[in-house]
Scaffold this active site. Sequence first.
Site, mmCIF file in Angstrom:
data_model
loop_
_atom_site.group_PDB
_atom_site.id
_atom_site.type_symbol
_atom_site.label_atom_id
_atom_site.label_comp_id
_atom_site.label_asym_id
_atom_site.label_seq_id
_atom_site.Cartn_x
_atom_site.Cartn_y
_atom_site.Cartn_z
ATOM 1 N N GLU A 157 0.704 -1.265 -0.017
ATOM 2 C CA GLU A 157 0.234 0.005 0.272
ATOM 3 C C GLU A 157 0.978 1.156 -0.055
ATOM 4 O OE1 GLU A 157 -2.617 -0.132 3.086
ATOM 5 O OE2 GLU A 157 -2.934 2.011 3.269
ATOM 6 N N GLU A 162 -2.592 11.837 2.721
ATOM 7 C CA GLU A 162 -3.284 10.981 3.911
ATOM 8 C C GLU A 162 -2.711 12.027 5.517
ATOM 9 O OE1 GLU A 162 -3.896 7.329 6.260
ATOM 10 O OE2 GLU A 162 -2.373 7.355 5.693
#
Length: 333
Positions: A157, A162
Amino acid sequence: MHSFLALFTLALPVFTSALGHDSVSRRHRRNPNRAASAPHVRKATYTLKDMYQGQSFLDEWDFFSQSDPTNGLVDYQTKQAATSKGLAYVQDDGTTILKVDNTTTLQSGQNRASVRISSKTQYSSGLFIADIYSMPHGCSVWPAYWSVGPDWPNAGEIDVIEGVNQQDLNQYTLHTGSGCSLTNAQVATGRVLGTTCTSSNGDNSGCAFQETDARSYGHTFNLAAGGVYAHLLADDGISIWFFSRDEIPADITSQSPDPSSWSTPSAFFPSTSCSISDHFYDHSLTIDTTLCGDWAGAAYGGACPGTCADAVADPTNFDSAHWALNYIAVYQS
């Protein structure tokens, strides 16, 4: 969760974390015209493979409508529901909007309607350029732009954008199966938050950098009319750059990108302690906005009043909780 607390403590006073999004598959100012300053990036010719932009944007993505794997207080919508509720649409100027519902008053603890999408096409390498005008932010809000492979975390990932709540600096994180760590971090400009990329359901911190440019996330990102996030997935490493709107390199604008000429990346994860091709493959690009959950809920407080669940109940907290996307371009060398 123990590892989350350790990373959270390490990063104080700035809220930072990056918990895996489990794919069910789960989940300084710089001069762009500076001479070649990314020596670890080989010079190559990049050809445009996919351009996600305009009225066809939403047709190229799958809408995830299951329960949030990160335990957020969200109700992810199907494509039909998201479009009918005005949570996913393309404006006349070609800008794609992905929203959190900001009209419905809820009871504390109820889930709020939101959107999570993943590209139908999967990638094991490439140069990915995302031009974004604005991103979600605010109390309880946890937006992310990332990519993920099957059988999380074994196919990897990559978290490109974020953050949570009122955070003002972006975070870049990798999550992998066993056998990956971060070394040679001095090549990047970001601040190292963790060096163990290996992740699991009980240890999800991953290896991470924190951006140093205050325009990289949330309100300050939006005030600058956003910018470009670019990341290069190659056998010799994963590099991630951030360019604020007025510093986007001309070769990106002209669709002839040359990462070897760009400034030092904000994050660089070399292959010296991680076989990139073995740990990152068949990735779908993913964009979502969850609320509270494993990170935003745990980090809630400070300038955010009350409880995270109370914040989710009030629709006025989500007037700024939307993505405005110009394009996402995928290049191959």
